[in-house]
Design an enzyme around this catalytic site. Structure first.
Site, PDB file in Angstrom:
ATOM      1  CB  SER A 563      -0.948  -0.002   1.213  1.00 20.21           C
ATOM      2  OG  SER A 563      -1.854   1.082   1.146  1.00 20.21           O
ATOM      3  CG  LEU A 564       4.436   1.438  -2.341  1.00 21.21           C
ATOM      4  CD1 LEU A 564       5.384   1.587  -3.508  1.00 21.21           C
ATOM      5  CD2 LEU A 564       5.212   1.446  -1.038  1.00 21.21           C
ATOM      6  CB  ALA A 615       6.151  -0.782  -6.127  1.00 25.29           C
ATOM      7  CD  GLU A 616      -0.549  -4.123  -2.351  1.00 22.75           C
ATOM      8  OE1 GLU A 616      -0.813  -5.325  -2.434  1.00 22.75           O
ATOM      9  OE2 GLU A 616      -0.703  -3.457  -1.312  1.00 22.75           O
ATOM     10  CG  ASP A 617       1.219   3.502  -6.124  1.00 22.14           C
ATOM     11  OD1 ASP A 617       0.217   3.838  -5.449  1.00 22.14           O
ATOM     12  OD2 ASP A 617       1.815   4.277  -6.893  1.00 22.14           O
TER      13      ASP A 617
END
Length: 903
Positions: A563-564, A615-617
């Site tokens: 959750s970036l 990256a989870e964005d």
């Protein structure tokens, strides 16, 4: 936790291809200057020309030189914008400003740390560490505290026995407290005569218990090492100067400058000394002499005999004697009792302006969260060497494609209970290996207070969850996974933290701005969590060290940053995004958080070159997977979150006839600029967080196989389940993810115990027994063969697919990737006997995978005689050849070119 000392670690300077890492400020050095001839054309004119002011010209030249210097170093703050042909001046200016801030931040870091490795190695000093001199050192960061002590069952929870006070032994200007816990002498034992006596507590090594006394070792060291007259300490730094003075002037030499006569030159004094000692035996004379052949420079030439020269060069510091004086573990156990025994419960006690506080140490590696009304506490983890876990396997080689199996240890068991690390190791790991995956990704692993939060409200970032077992149990899990050739990823949550004050970091030292922002900015708008203060050097020290800790201590191979969008934006990502570049550089973007992510990627990849970061964005921030030297954030992969949302929306809200093939393809392709870095999945752990249903529960529901309508519904559900996975697996980048159990169509949602379900564990498990039933065994077989195709033909590691046929009317999608051709017919009712799709290469194509086969729960409408198809010379879909294939409704086929025909 491995025992270590509180002494400073060895400084290791790591080379990096990216000069922006600046792992150590480099000294200035001279280099050859290049002469650049300007191409500017000079013009002569009688008219007045506007002339630049010298100051403006100098500033412009300075900027030009700076930019040229950065380009020469390989650094371009807006490099990826040029690469992707993105022209947006405000965002380019934002990147340049962020780069300048990053340089300033590194300058601040280098004022306190020797290099960037040090800021990511805080775990070597902070927390509990055994020292070689029979003691345990404890260090904690609490700038708002006035008094600090360690309390636990080992000292009767006394706040005064093991303490440090502000301004007295152990509190520095940055708020780091240092406490020494001395090991206790056993009854009848005497303290050591030498303060430097060391005891090797860790290794089972008793060389020092051979009966040789320290005095004998010192005498042996003096005899073997020191020259006569050197085997004693100099009492004063003026002693040598006084002796030289006495030799030159005698015992009654001049006492003032006025009494000082002219001093003969060195040559005269040397000849006089040599004449005076000409009758001395050779042993009293030095082993060197001065050459003097009458030349001016000869007085500086020294010659010595080869024997003395060899003896001098052979001298080494007497370290072996010191090591021999170290006592072994046997002697330690005989003489001392540990200050804090293994398994002891402890907390840290603070006296603050708000009153006394007890907290769980921030760097504790093993924590028992509060339960049944009992306050949380840390457990000192220092097992005896004979019981400490010893690693057996190395890290596997990083594969070119990632087939990730996402797991939650607690719900991995069949029984309705919290599963353990050991149960997961023995039962789940073999299944993952058999299923054909090469990575496991663990969620909910870091210690958290409330089980129903799935681990996303972490309280103790350095501790594995005690619900599943001990730190050594987790080491065994990772080690056995490596032995099976599986990489181990950790879903890390640094985007926010639990707001609990008794076990977490909130109000840790009594102040509101220790780890987190003060005021509204320090609280997540919707989740009730705390937001880290990423611009603070000590918070960076804590978070960067945490990443390095998991790799060093537990041999983790990669991280998915959860959750970036919660950390990148001050609105925590809860805003409508239109895709305008302005949304990525406005006043709601947190530059400090972006700089933390850049530092995290630079340091991780420099310290551990094979590490993988994901990256989870949800907002797909520009440059996620671009190099940090080119203005990116430096991740290896990014998650396409929209794919899973699209599939869920189609299954629950859109009739099968209305599915749009073009939308499906465009959503699965994601950002074409970096599609090779995309991690794609059909469904992941979101169902366990949001309480949503799995696709199998949506598709299969409560249908009964013995009813005619139930059979049709079951056939539809199984067909779409296989097709959704196959297209998601093969159309994306180099990485694919599946959540535990969904490969065989887990029929139930995930629901963690909470008050609303009376803390039931009935849905917090995995029904592995369903693998014995026909439907779920068929779905599992298809998923397994799907993984095997990538293992054999390297689908994911190849270039991006060539999508050449997308027909919204016939609901057919076709694309090629490497030697394989993928064809999908999503039409719910229409089958095609001879459907034409284009191919580039002429030849024979053979079916390698058919979702409609009987063994996969299909109808087997394609006969074995139709498994080999030959191309016809006809242009189709912009390609040179055509293939006419049978396409049953709701089915997918994978063809492989097995024979090339030359025309």
């Amino acid at each position: 936790m491995n025992s270590s000392t509180s002494t400073l670690p060895v400084r290791i300077f790591l080379p990096s291809n990216d000069s922006s890492s600046n792992f150590r400020p480099k000294a200035n050095f001279k280099c050859q200057q290049k002469i650049v001839f300007s191409r500017t054309k000079w013009r002569c004119s009688a008219g007045d020309q506007p002339q630049q002011k010298p100051q403006q010209q100098q500033q412009r030249q300075s900027k030009k030189n700076t930019k040229q210097s950065e380009v020469e170093k390989g650094i371009d703050p807006v490099g990826f914008l040029t690469k992707l042909d993105i022209s947006h001046k405000p965002f380019a200016q934002f990147l340049r400003e962020r780069y300048k801030l990053l340089k300033d931040l590194k300058d601040v870091i280098f004022k306190r740390y020797m290099n960037l490795r040090d800021i990511a190695s805080g775990f070597e000093l902070l927390g509990m560490h055994r020292h070689v001199q029979h003691r345990v050192d404890y260090m904690e960061w609490a700038p708002g505290a006035r008094y600090c002590s360690v309390v636990g069952d080992f000292n009767g929870w006394s706040p005064t026995e093991n303490c440090a006070r502000e301004g007295h032994f152990g509190h520095d200007d940055y708020g780091y407290w240092f406490i020494i816990l001395e090991d206790k002498l056993r009854d009848g034992e005497e303290p050591d005569e030498f303060y430097f006596q060391q005891y090797n507590y860790v290794d089972d090594y008793d060389k020092g218990d051979n009966g040789v006394t320290v005095e004998e070792l010192f005498k042996k060291a003096n005899d073997d090492y020191w020259e006569p007259g050197e085997d004693r300490y100099i009492k004063s730094r003026f002693e040598i100067a006084a002796k030289l003075y006495e030799q030159i002037f005698g015992p009654n030499g001049p006492q003032t400058e006025d009494e000082l006569e002219e001093i003969p030159d060195a040559e005269t004094r040397y000849k006089a000394w040599k004449e005076q000692h000409k009758d001395d035996p050779p042993s009293n004379l030095p082993c060197y002499d001065v050459i003097d052949d009458g030349k001016e420079y000869d007085i500086y030439n020294i010659v010595n005999d080869p024997v003395s020269r060899a003896k001098f060069r052979a001298k080494k510091p007497p370290l072996p004697y010191w090591l021999e004086s170290r006592k072994g573990r046997k002697a330690w156990l005989k003489k001392y009792a540990p200050a804090i025994p293994h398994g002891s419960k402890y907390r840290v006690y603070f006296n603050t302006p708000a009153g006394p506080l007890e907290r769980v140490p921030a760097w504790a590696p093993y924590v028992i969260p509060d339960a049944d009304g009992n306050q949380a506490f840390a457990i000192h983890w220092e097992p005896p060497p004979e019981h400490a876990y010893k690693w057996k396997h190395r890290h596997p080689e990083v594969p070119k494609s990632l087939r990730i199996y996402e797991c939650h240890v607690g719900i991995s068991g069949l029984e309705p209970k919290i599963a353990s690390f050991n149960e997961f190791t023995d039962k789940v790991l073999p299944h993952v290996k058999e299923a054909g995956y090469n990575v496991i990704q663990l969620i909910g692993l870091v210690e958290h207070k409330d089980y129903f939060t799935v681990g996303y409200r972490a309280t103790n970032l350095y501790a594995v969850s005690s619900r599943y077992g001990t730190p050594d149990d987790f080491k065994r899990l990772v080690d056995e996974a490596h032995g099976l050739g599986l990489l181990v990823f950790l879903d890390i949550v640094h985007s926010y933290s639990a707001a609990d004050e008794m076990v977490g970091l909130s109000l840790f030292d009594g102040s509101n701005d220790c780890f987190f922002h003060a005021g509204k900015r320090g609280h997540h708008k919707f989740w009730g969590t705390r937001m880290f203060k990423y611009g603070d050097v000590d918070v960076l020290h804590f978070l960067l060290s945490n990443l390095n800790w998991w790799v060093v201590e537990y041999h983790i191979d990669g991280f998915q940053f959860h959750s970036l969008s919660s950390m990148i934006y001050t609105h925590n990502g809860f805003a409508s995004f239109t895709g305008d570049m302005e949304e990525y550089c406005n006043q709601y973007v947190d530059k400090d958080a972006l700089m933390y992510l850049i530092l995290a990627n630079e340091i991780l990849h420099a310290l551990h070159p094979n590490i993988i970061t994901v990256a989870e964005d949800a907002t797909l921030y520009p440059g996620l997977c671009e190099p940090t030297s080119q203005g990116g954030l430096g991740f290896d992969y990014f998650v396409n979150l929209s794919a899973s949302e699209m599939w869920s929306s189609l299954l629950e809200n859109v009739p099968d006839h209305d599915w749009n093939m073009s939308k499906i393809v465009s959503t699965l392709q994601g950002n074409r600029h970096s599609a090779d870095k995309m991690l794609l999945y059909a469904e992941n752990h979101n169902q366990s967080i949001s309480g949503g249903r799995s696709f199998a529960e949506i598709l299969l529901g409560e249908t009964r196989e013995n009813a005619s309508d139930g059979k049709a519904s079951m056939l539809r559900g199984c067909s779409l389940h296989k097709m959704i996975r196959l297209i998601s697996f093969t159309i994306g980048g180099h990485a694919y993810l599946n959540f535990m159990g969904n490969e065989f169509g887990h029929p139930k949602r995930v629901e963690f115990p909470m008050p609303s379900n009376n803390f039931s564990l009935s849905l917090a498990n995995r029904r592995w027994d369903l693998l014995e039933t026909r439907v779920h065994q068929e779905l599992y077989s298809f998923d397994k063969d799907m993984m095997n195709i990538d293992e054999k033909d390297r689908i994911l590691s190849r270039g991006l697919p060539n999508i050449h046929h997308v027909n919204d009317t016939t609901m057919v999608i076709s694309y090629s990737r490497g030697p394989l051709l993928f064809i999908f017919n999503f039409h719910p009712t229409t089958s095609y006997e001879r459907y034409s799709v284009g191919v580039e290469e002429a030849g024979e194509y053979r079916v390698m995978l058919n979702s409609d086969e009987k063994k996969y729960g299909g109808q087997a409408l394609i006969g074995q005689d139709q498994y080999i198809q030959r191309t016809i010379s006809k242009r189709m879909d912009g390609l040179r050849n055509c293939l006419e294939v049978p396409l049953p409704s709701r089915s997918a086929q994978v063809y492989k070119l097995t024979r090339i025909l030359r025309i």
